[in-house]
Design a protein around this motif. Structure first.
Motif, mmCIF file in Angstrom:
data_model
loop_
_atom_site.group_PDB
_atom_site.id
_atom_site.type_symbol
_atom_site.label_atom_id
_atom_site.label_comp_id
_atom_site.label_asym_id
_atom_site.label_seq_id
_atom_site.Cartn_x
_atom_site.Cartn_y
_atom_site.Cartn_z
ATOM 1 N N UNK A 42 0.848 -1.125 0.069
ATOM 2 C CA UNK A 42 -0.091 0.166 0.116
ATOM 3 C C UNK A 42 0.755 1.305 0.006
ATOM 4 N N UNK A 43 0.786 2.095 -0.986
ATOM 5 C CA UNK A 43 1.484 3.136 -1.107
ATOM 6 C C UNK A 43 0.666 4.540 -0.375
ATOM 7 N N UNK A 44 1.308 4.691 0.928
ATOM 8 C CA UNK A 44 0.591 5.815 1.649
ATOM 9 C C UNK A 44 0.626 7.126 1.201
ATOM 10 N N UNK A 45 1.864 7.575 0.762
ATOM 11 C CA UNK A 45 2.032 8.807 0.176
ATOM 12 C C UNK A 45 2.449 8.681 -1.274
ATOM 13 N N UNK A 46 2.596 9.647 -1.771
ATOM 14 C CA UNK A 46 3.065 10.055 -3.544
ATOM 15 C C UNK A 46 4.418 10.395 -3.397
ATOM 16 N N UNK A 105 2.564 -9.597 -7.725
ATOM 17 C CA UNK A 105 2.977 -8.660 -6.682
ATOM 18 C C UNK A 105 2.342 -7.270 -7.283
ATOM 19 N N UNK A 106 1.596 -6.622 -6.415
ATOM 20 C CA UNK A 106 1.121 -5.245 -6.883
ATOM 21 C C UNK A 106 1.209 -4.269 -5.798
ATOM 22 N N UNK A 107 0.868 -3.038 -6.143
ATOM 23 C CA UNK A 107 0.649 -1.913 -5.139
ATOM 24 C C UNK A 107 -0.436 -1.378 -5.410
ATOM 25 N N UNK A 108 -1.227 -0.565 -4.193
ATOM 26 C CA UNK A 108 -2.313 -0.131 -4.233
ATOM 27 C C UNK A 108 -2.123 1.243 -3.507
ATOM 28 N N UNK A 109 -2.630 2.400 -4.263
ATOM 29 C CA UNK A 109 -2.326 3.656 -3.593
ATOM 30 C C UNK A 109 -3.472 3.785 -2.548
ATOM 31 N N UNK A 110 -2.924 4.379 -1.375
ATOM 32 C CA UNK A 110 -4.016 4.702 -0.484
ATOM 33 C C UNK A 110 -5.363 5.375 -0.436
ATOM 34 N N UNK A 134 0.988 -2.742 8.644
ATOM 35 C CA UNK A 134 0.913 -1.943 9.693
ATOM 36 C C UNK A 134 -0.364 -1.361 10.284
ATOM 37 N N UNK A 135 -0.124 -1.096 11.390
ATOM 38 C CA UNK A 135 -1.531 -0.969 12.546
ATOM 39 C C UNK A 135 -2.336 0.164 11.879
ATOM 40 N N UNK A 136 -1.842 1.343 11.394
ATOM 41 C CA UNK A 136 -2.952 2.279 10.899
ATOM 42 C C UNK A 136 -3.501 1.787 9.314
ATOM 43 N N UNK A 137 -2.756 1.125 8.654
ATOM 44 C CA UNK A 137 -3.360 0.639 7.315
ATOM 45 C C UNK A 137 -4.261 -0.794 7.782
ATOM 46 N N UNK A 138 -3.740 -1.435 8.770
ATOM 47 C CA UNK A 138 -4.756 -2.583 9.279
ATOM 48 C C UNK A 138 -5.949 -2.100 9.416
ATOM 49 N N UNK A 139 -6.267 -1.143 10.282
ATOM 50 C CA UNK A 139 -7.490 -0.542 10.598
ATOM 51 C C UNK A 139 -8.257 -0.239 9.414
ATOM 52 N N UNK A 140 -7.886 0.613 8.295
ATOM 53 C CA UNK A 140 -8.434 0.807 6.974
ATOM 54 C C UNK A 140 -8.759 -0.574 6.397
ATOM 55 N N UNK A 141 -8.018 -1.366 6.007
ATOM 56 C CA UNK A 141 -8.020 -2.523 5.380
ATOM 57 C C UNK A 141 -9.234 -3.353 5.832
ATOM 58 N N UNK A 142 -9.275 -3.743 7.419
ATOM 59 C CA UNK A 142 -10.223 -4.407 7.745
ATOM 60 C C UNK A 142 -11.661 -3.890 7.837
ATOM 61 N N UNK A 143 -11.548 -2.567 8.229
ATOM 62 C CA UNK A 143 -12.784 -1.727 8.154
ATOM 63 C C UNK A 143 -13.498 -1.978 6.817
ATOM 64 N N UNK A 144 -12.654 -1.559 5.972
ATOM 65 C CA UNK A 144 -13.435 -1.440 4.442
ATOM 66 C C UNK A 144 -13.878 -2.895 4.103
#
Length: 255
Positions: A42-46, A105-110, A134-144
């Motif tokens: 997951x690409x968090x920033x550009x 393998x692939x990348x997803x932009x946040x 990562x914890x911050x991304x874990x919350x996003x992914x699981x919730x979505x």
């Protein structure tokens, strides 16, 4: 999860260490009929120096190298003995199964995370592994994913104190020392899902009630514009609609 359907395993990769992915792959390939394994970053920033694409591909390469090393009986650690015959066979079997599935393998932009997860969740029988996320991304992914009614979200969990070495690899673990846990099995997650569904249904019911009341009021005003019935219906309908919405918001605040 039924074992008679083909599954696609999407592994979110945040760690550079290959060992956690080795455990996930060995367990998943020996348990589920996988047709695809994909490592996702997951690409968090550009930022131009973030280089998520390169890291995810490097992680996949490192995982293959680690599996080859373990299958040959080499531990890669001076303090630990070589892998025994059963362990070697376990990793060889994993490598053989990987030859029969599509691996990539692939990348997803946040900012595109919700949209891309929606596509993955709608394709085949998806499984999502968040063991190293990562914890911050874990919350996003699981919730979505849970919001899309996708409950096949897994985490490889050690049930013992970690050693942070080869003793945490799956060939050295007893069955009671690890669990490939579905996050949705948590009673708190299930309670949260039920609450969200209940609120959603209540909101839709009140919205439809308001729409129906609006239609009745409009019809009365058209066909009986000047009668006492028109005034009475308007007052009752308005009061009913307001009461329903007040009930909804009060319930939200109490919850």
């Amino acid at each position: 999860m039924p074992l008679d359907r083909s599954n696609r395993l999407y592994i979110f990769a945040s760690s550079d260490r290959p060992d956690p992915y080795v455990n996930v792959l060995v367990h998943a390939l020996s348990t589920y009929p996988l047709v695809e394994v994909r490592f996702i970053g997951i690409r968090e920033h550009e930022y131009s120096n973030e280089q998520v694409d390169g890291r995810v591909n490097a992680t996949l390469t490192a995982v293959y190298a680690r599996l080859e090393e373990l299958a040959s009986g080499l531990s890669g650690e001076d303090y630990s003995p070589s892998v025994d015959m059963n362990g070697r066979a376990l990793y060889r079997t994993c490598l053989e199964k990987l030859e029969d599935v599509q691996v990539g393998a692939s990348v997803i932009s946040w900012p595109e995370l919700d949209q891309r997860l929606g596509r993955l969740a709608a394709h085949g029988r998806p499984m999502f592994d968040v063991t190293t996320l990562k914890k911050n991304l874990l919350m996003d992914v699981v919730a979505l994913l849970l919001s899309r009614d996708c409950s096949d979200v897994f985490n490889f969990e050690l049930l013992k104190a970690p050693n942070y070495d080869e003793r945490d690899l799956i060939h050295a673990l007893r069955p009671n020392e690890y669990k490939y846990r579905s996050i949705a099995e948590s009673r708190h997650i299930e309670a949260a899902r039920r609450r969200m569904v209940s609120r959603s249904m209540t909101f839709r019911s009140i919205a439809w009630l308001t729409l129906a009341i609006t239609g009745i009021v409009a019809a009365v005003q058209i066909f009986f514009p000047n009668g006492w019935g028109q005034a009475a219906v308007t007052v009752i309908a308005t009061a009913t609609s307001i009461a329903a919405w007040l009930y909804f918001f009060r319930r939200e605040n109490i919850s």
